[in-house]
Scaffold this motif. Structure first.
Motif, short mmCIF file in Angstrom:
data_model
loop_
_atom_site.label_atom_id
_atom_site.label_comp_id
_atom_site.label_asym_id
_atom_site.label_seq_id
_atom_site.Cartn_x
_atom_site.Cartn_y
_atom_site.Cartn_z
N SER A 171 0.80 -1.23 0.00
CA SER A 171 0.00 0.00 0.00
C SER A 171 0.83 1.28 0.00
O SER A 171 0.31 2.35 -0.25
CB SER A 171 -0.93 0.01 1.22
OG SER A 171 -0.18 -0.06 2.41
N GLN A 172 2.11 1.17 0.28
CA GLN A 172 2.99 2.34 0.37
C GLN A 172 4.00 2.27 -0.78
O GLN A 172 4.97 1.52 -0.69
CB GLN A 172 3.72 2.38 1.72
CG GLN A 172 2.83 2.15 2.92
CD GLN A 172 1.63 3.06 2.97
OE1 GLN A 172 1.78 4.26 2.99
NE2 GLN A 172 0.44 2.50 2.99
N HIS A 173 3.80 3.05 -1.82
CA HIS A 173 4.58 2.89 -3.05
C HIS A 173 5.71 3.92 -3.23
O HIS A 173 6.41 3.86 -4.22
CB HIS A 173 3.64 2.97 -4.26
CG HIS A 173 2.50 2.00 -4.17
ND1 HIS A 173 2.66 0.65 -4.34
CD2 HIS A 173 1.20 2.20 -3.90
CE1 HIS A 173 1.49 0.05 -4.19
NE2 HIS A 173 0.58 0.96 -3.92
N GLU A 176 19.08 0.88 5.51
CA GLU A 176 18.95 0.93 4.05
C GLU A 176 17.63 1.62 3.70
O GLU A 176 16.64 1.47 4.43
CB GLU A 176 18.94 -0.48 3.44
CG GLU A 176 20.28 -1.15 3.43
CD GLU A 176 20.28 -2.46 2.69
OE1 GLU A 176 21.19 -2.67 1.88
OE2 GLU A 176 19.37 -3.29 2.91
N ARG A 177 17.65 2.35 2.58
CA ARG A 177 16.45 3.01 2.09
C ARG A 177 16.34 2.77 0.59
O ARG A 177 17.35 2.75 -0.11
CB ARG A 177 16.51 4.52 2.37
CG ARG A 177 16.64 4.83 3.84
CD ARG A 177 16.68 6.30 4.14
NE ARG A 177 17.81 6.97 3.49
CZ ARG A 177 18.01 8.28 3.54
NH1 ARG A 177 17.17 9.07 4.18
NH2 ARG A 177 19.05 8.82 2.94
N PHE A 178 15.10 2.59 0.12
CA PHE A 178 14.83 2.30 -1.28
C PHE A 178 13.73 3.22 -1.78
O PHE A 178 12.70 3.35 -1.13
CB PHE A 178 14.36 0.85 -1.45
CG PHE A 178 15.35 -0.17 -0.94
CD1 PHE A 178 16.23 -0.79 -1.80
CD2 PHE A 178 15.38 -0.51 0.41
CE1 PHE A 178 17.13 -1.74 -1.33
CE2 PHE A 178 16.27 -1.44 0.89
CZ PHE A 178 17.16 -2.06 0.01
N LEU A 179 13.93 3.81 -2.94
CA LEU A 179 12.88 4.63 -3.53
C LEU A 179 11.73 3.76 -4.01
O LEU A 179 10.57 4.13 -3.85
CB LEU A 179 13.46 5.44 -4.69
CG LEU A 179 12.73 6.71 -5.06
CD1 LEU A 179 12.51 7.61 -3.86
CD2 LEU A 179 13.49 7.46 -6.14
N ASP A 180 12.03 2.60 -4.54
CA ASP A 180 11.01 1.65 -4.97
C ASP A 180 10.98 0.48 -3.98
O ASP A 180 11.94 -0.29 -3.91
CB ASP A 180 11.33 1.14 -6.38
CG ASP A 180 10.27 0.18 -6.92
OD1 ASP A 180 9.41 -0.28 -6.15
OD2 ASP A 180 10.33 -0.10 -8.13
N PRO A 181 9.90 0.33 -3.21
CA PRO A 181 9.84 -0.75 -2.22
C PRO A 181 10.07 -2.14 -2.81
O PRO A 181 10.58 -3.03 -2.14
CB PRO A 181 8.43 -0.64 -1.64
CG PRO A 181 8.03 0.77 -1.87
CD PRO A 181 8.70 1.16 -3.16
N LEU A 182 9.74 -2.33 -4.08
CA LEU A 182 9.92 -3.64 -4.71
C LEU A 182 11.39 -4.02 -4.89
O LEU A 182 11.71 -5.18 -5.11
CB LEU A 182 9.21 -3.67 -6.07
CG LEU A 182 7.69 -3.46 -6.03
CD1 LEU A 182 7.12 -3.44 -7.44
CD2 LEU A 182 7.03 -4.52 -5.18
N ASN A 183 12.30 -3.03 -4.78
CA ASN A 183 13.73 -3.32 -4.90
C ASN A 183 14.34 -3.84 -3.61
O ASN A 183 15.48 -4.28 -3.60
CB ASN A 183 14.49 -2.07 -5.36
CG ASN A 183 14.25 -1.77 -6.81
OD1 ASN A 183 13.90 -2.66 -7.59
ND2 ASN A 183 14.40 -0.51 -7.20
#
Length: 196
Positions: A32-34, A50-57
């Motif tokens: 739900s959080q994209h 760690e941080r990701f701009l795209d949660p799918l990564n």
């Protein structure tokens, strides 16, 4: 609205289990959080974030950095550390990982950038703070330094430059639910009476 996960008393057998925790958290929050996903893992020798701009990564702990290092130089321009993802802190040693974990799934209320992706980190006089926030706040105190365009940084600044949550009433308006690590590495969780 952003979503938060906080776990204390964590005992993982190895980095593979930690990686599975990261992947599952990203999957759950990313449904739900994209607009971003990030986590911080407090362990015996420090905190790894760690941080990701795209949660799918976010396929697991350290996997994006490892994957990018294997790409040919022609493809590396497609995924850039510092733009699409970043990492900082102390990567956990091999063996049992004990500690605490926070994760944040982001729905952006400002620029969708890696610098605006939680958890935020700050160091003042050798004291490190990590926070992730759900809510919307506005600053009403004296001007303090900002590194991002995200309202959540105001909450971090309350811990770095003020008296933590005790300064919210004088410096912050809006609503907040927060998870984080204090300089002693202890997990803290709080919300005001307006945050869901």
């Amino acid at each position: 609205m952003c979503k938060l996960i906080a776990i204390t008393g964590l005992v993982l057998k190895n980095r593979r289990q930690a990686s599975l925790l990261v992947a599952k958290s990203s999957e759950l929050l990313g449904l739900s959080q994209h607009d971003g996903f990030g986590y911080a893992l407090k362990h015996k020798t420090g905190v790894y974030r760690e941080r990701f701009l795209d949660p799918l990564n976010a396929k697991g702990m350290g996997t994006m950095k490892d994957a990018v290092s294997l790409l040919s130089s022609k493809l590396k321009t497609k995924v850039k550390q510092g733009i699409d993802f970043d990492s900082s802190g102390v990567f956990p040693a091999k063996g049992i990982i004990e500690g605490s974990f926070i994760a944040h799934g982001r729905t952006a209320t400002c620029d969708k950038t890696i610098t605006n992706t939680h958890p935020f980190y700050g160091n003042m006089d050798g004291k490190e703070w990590y926070i992730a926030h759900n809510g919307v706040v506005a600053w009403k105190g004296e001007t303090l330094p900002l590194q991002t365009s995200c309202d959540s940084e105001h909450l971090l600044n309350c811990y770095l430059y003020k008296d933590g949550e005790n300064s919210f009433k004088d410096c912050i308006s809006g609503y907040a639910a927060i998870v984080g690590f204090n300089p002693e590495g202890e997990l803290f969780v709080l919300r005001d009476n307006k945050a869901p």
